[in-house]
Design a protein around this motif. Structure first.
Motif, PDB file in Angstrom:
ATOM      1  N   PHE A  10      48.527-104.583-118.097  1.00  0.00           N
ATOM      2  CA  PHE A  10      48.332-105.286-119.263  1.00  0.00           C
ATOM      3  C   PHE A  10      47.447-104.605-120.171  1.00  0.00           C
ATOM      4  CE2 PHE A  10      49.830-108.452-116.181  1.00  0.00           C
ATOM      5  CZ  PHE A  10      50.951-108.771-116.692  1.00  0.00           C
ATOM      6  N   VAL A  11      46.245-104.011-119.532  1.00  0.00           N
ATOM      7  CA  VAL A  11      45.218-103.496-120.321  1.00  0.00           C
ATOM      8  C   VAL A  11      45.415-101.940-120.162  1.00  0.00           C
ATOM      9  CG1 VAL A  11      42.649-103.553-120.691  1.00  0.00           C
ATOM     10  CG2 VAL A  11      43.906-105.365-119.955  1.00  0.00           C
ATOM     11  N   GLN A  12      45.539-101.169-121.267  1.00  0.00           N
ATOM     12  CA  GLN A  12      45.476 -99.912-121.235  1.00  0.00           C
ATOM     13  C   GLN A  12      44.256 -98.908-120.592  1.00  0.00           C
ATOM     14  OE1 GLN A  12      46.930 -98.109-124.894  1.00  0.00           O
ATOM     15  NE2 GLN A  12      47.394 -96.003-123.935  1.00  0.00           N
ATOM     16  N   ASP A  13      43.228 -99.543-120.969  1.00  0.00           N
ATOM     17  CA  ASP A  13      42.004 -98.734-120.518  1.00  0.00           C
ATOM     18  C   ASP A  13      41.578 -99.149-119.193  1.00  0.00           C
ATOM     19  OD1 ASP A  13      41.807 -97.931-122.923  1.00  0.00           O
ATOM     20  OD2 ASP A  13      40.576 -99.368-123.712  1.00  0.00           O
ATOM     21  N   TRP A  14      42.265 -99.932-118.277  1.00  0.00           N
ATOM     22  CA  TRP A  14      42.145-100.300-116.956  1.00  0.00           C
ATOM     23  C   TRP A  14      42.806 -99.162-116.071  1.00  0.00           C
ATOM     24  CZ3 TRP A  14      41.912-106.172-115.416  1.00  0.00           C
ATOM     25  CH2 TRP A  14      40.724-106.738-116.265  1.00  0.00           C
ATOM     26  N   ALA A  15      41.902 -98.815-114.880  1.00  0.00           N
ATOM     27  CA  ALA A  15      42.505 -97.986-113.894  1.00  0.00           C
ATOM     28  C   ALA A  15      42.204 -98.499-112.786  1.00  0.00           C
ATOM     29  CB  ALA A  15      42.177 -96.560-114.123  1.00  0.00           C
ATOM     30  N   VAL A  16      43.009 -97.961-111.572  1.00  0.00           N
ATOM     31  CA  VAL A  16      42.797 -98.469-110.128  1.00  0.00           C
ATOM     32  C   VAL A  16      41.697 -97.408-109.392  1.00  0.00           C
ATOM     33  CG1 VAL A  16      44.602-100.027-109.915  1.00  0.00           C
ATOM     34  CG2 VAL A  16      44.745 -97.711-109.276  1.00  0.00           C
ATOM     35  N   TYR A  17      41.631 -96.289-110.032  1.00  0.00           N
ATOM     36  CA  TYR A  17      40.958 -95.252-109.361  1.00  0.00           C
ATOM     37  C   TYR A  17      40.202 -94.339-110.533  1.00  0.00           C
ATOM     38  CZ  TYR A  17      40.233 -91.528-106.054  1.00  0.00           C
ATOM     39  OH  TYR A  17      39.624 -90.608-105.276  1.00  0.00           O
ATOM     40  N   ALA A  18      38.921 -94.398-110.272  1.00  0.00           N
ATOM     41  CA  ALA A  18      38.137 -93.562-111.140  1.00  0.00           C
ATOM     42  C   ALA A  18      38.306 -91.917-111.095  1.00  0.00           C
ATOM     43  CB  ALA A  18      36.326 -93.792-110.993  1.00  0.00           C
ATOM     44  N   VAL A  19      38.716 -91.340-112.005  1.00  0.00           N
ATOM     45  CA  VAL A  19      38.793 -89.766-112.112  1.00  0.00           C
ATOM     46  C   VAL A  19      38.155 -89.336-113.443  1.00  0.00           C
ATOM     47  CG1 VAL A  19      40.412 -87.888-112.480  1.00  0.00           C
ATOM     48  CG2 VAL A  19      40.887 -89.865-111.253  1.00  0.00           C
ATOM     49  N   PRO A  20      37.039 -88.363-113.225  1.00  0.00           N
ATOM     50  CA  PRO A  20      36.609 -87.704-112.001  1.00  0.00           C
ATOM     51  C   PRO A  20      35.690 -88.324-111.418  1.00  0.00           C
ATOM     52  CG  PRO A  20      35.515 -86.719-114.038  1.00  0.00           C
ATOM     53  CD  PRO A  20      36.687 -87.882-114.649  1.00  0.00           C
ATOM     54  N   ASN A  21      35.531 -88.184-110.240  1.00  0.00           N
ATOM     55  CA  ASN A  21      34.563 -88.994-109.372  1.00  0.00           C
ATOM     56  C   ASN A  21      33.843 -87.935-108.391  1.00  0.00           C
ATOM     57  OD1 ASN A  21      36.160 -88.388-106.956  1.00  0.00           O
ATOM     58  ND2 ASN A  21      37.382 -89.928-107.608  1.00  0.00           N
ATOM     59  N   SER A  22      32.870 -88.411-107.674  1.00  0.00           N
ATOM     60  CA  SER A  22      32.124 -87.609-106.786  1.00  0.00           C
ATOM     61  C   SER A  22      32.766 -87.104-105.525  1.00  0.00           C
ATOM     62  CB  SER A  22      31.002 -88.190-106.345  1.00  0.00           C
ATOM     63  OG  SER A  22      31.097 -89.083-105.488  1.00  0.00           O
ATOM     64  N   GLY A  23      33.850 -87.283-105.400  1.00  0.00           N
ATOM     65  CA  GLY A  23      34.771 -86.624-104.302  1.00  0.00           C
ATOM     66  C   GLY A  23      34.809 -87.393-103.037  1.00  0.00           C
ATOM     67  N   LEU A  24      34.446 -86.828-102.049  1.00  0.00           N
ATOM     68  CA  LEU A  24      34.525 -87.403-100.752  1.00  0.00           C
ATOM     69  C   LEU A  24      34.081 -88.902-100.547  1.00  0.00           C
ATOM     70  CD1 LEU A  24      35.458 -87.187 -97.483  1.00  0.00           C
ATOM     71  CD2 LEU A  24      33.358 -86.231 -97.198  1.00  0.00           C
ATOM     72  N   TRP A  25      32.635 -89.100-101.031  1.00  0.00           N
ATOM     73  CA  TRP A  25      32.000 -90.166-100.849  1.00  0.00           C
ATOM     74  C   TRP A  25      32.661 -91.341-101.762  1.00  0.00           C
ATOM     75  CZ3 TRP A  25      29.650 -90.964 -96.668  1.00  0.00           C
ATOM     76  CH2 TRP A  25      29.301 -90.152 -96.090  1.00  0.00           C
ATOM     77  N   TYR A  26      32.987 -91.000-103.041  1.00  0.00           N
ATOM     78  CA  TYR A  26      33.838 -91.944-103.573  1.00  0.00           C
ATOM     79  C   TYR A  26      34.982 -92.500-102.938  1.00  0.00           C
ATOM     80  CZ  TYR A  26      36.330 -94.317-107.130  1.00  0.00           C
ATOM     81  OH  TYR A  26      36.972 -95.326-107.864  1.00  0.00           O
ATOM     82  N   ASN A  27      35.699 -91.594-102.302  1.00  0.00           N
ATOM     83  CA  ASN A  27      37.074 -91.807-101.655  1.00  0.00           C
ATOM     84  C   ASN A  27      36.676 -92.573-100.371  1.00  0.00           C
ATOM     85  OD1 ASN A  27      38.451 -90.359-103.228  1.00  0.00           O
ATOM     86  ND2 ASN A  27      38.332 -88.586-102.052  1.00  0.00           N
ATOM     87  N   VAL A  28      35.443 -92.240 -99.515  1.00  0.00           N
ATOM     88  CA  VAL A  28      35.152 -93.148 -98.019  1.00  0.00           C
ATOM     89  C   VAL A  28      34.732 -94.523 -98.953  1.00  0.00           C
ATOM     90  CG1 VAL A  28      33.411 -93.294 -96.592  1.00  0.00           C
ATOM     91  CG2 VAL A  28      34.367 -91.091 -97.097  1.00  0.00           C
ATOM     92  N   GLY A  29      34.110 -94.489 -99.938  1.00  0.00           N
ATOM     93  CA  GLY A  29      33.653 -95.892-100.586  1.00  0.00           C
ATOM     94  C   GLY A  29      35.041 -97.064-100.830  1.00  0.00           C
ATOM     95  N   TYR A  30      35.830 -95.978-101.525  1.00  0.00           N
ATOM     96  CA  TYR A  30      37.189 -96.884-101.697  1.00  0.00           C
ATOM     97  C   TYR A  30      37.862 -97.190-100.699  1.00  0.00           C
ATOM     98  CZ  TYR A  30      41.228 -97.758-104.997  1.00  0.00           C
ATOM     99  OH  TYR A  30      42.138 -97.994-105.635  1.00  0.00           O
TER     100      TYR A  30
END
Length: 98
Positions: free
Chosen positions: A54-74
């Protein structure tokens, strides 16, 4: 078409489509989301997934991110804290089907 030919055609189609995938640049910007924001984004995944329709600015995953540690936290946020959590419910089987 034989079964093995269908599997081969499906594998070729998958490979051809994956060749079109675009990868973000490999450099991590200072201030990019890290482990803690990945944890938070994983935890709020259900709300973000529904809101993203419903909201165009919302996303379920942040890109770009810090890589491995962001993925582990997610991953931890989704599986252990969010929608994947078991909530302590245990199912016991009293009898078996014959």
């Amino acid at each position: 078409m034989t079964r093995s030919a269908r599997h081969l055609a499906l594998a070729a189609l998958t490979l051809a489509l994956s060749a079109c995938a675009h990868q973000a640049a490999g450099t991590v910007q200072p201030g990019a989301p890290g482990f803690l924001l990945g944890l938070w984004h994983g935890f709020i995944f259900p709300v973000a997934a529904i809101g993203s329709f419903f909201v165009q600015d919302w996303a379920v995953y942040a890109v770009p991110n810090s890589g491995l540690w962001y993925n582990v936290g997610y991953f931890i946020g989704v599986v252990f804290l969010g929608v994947g959590a078991n909530r302590g419910r245990t199912v016991y089987v009293d009898r078996q089907r014959k």
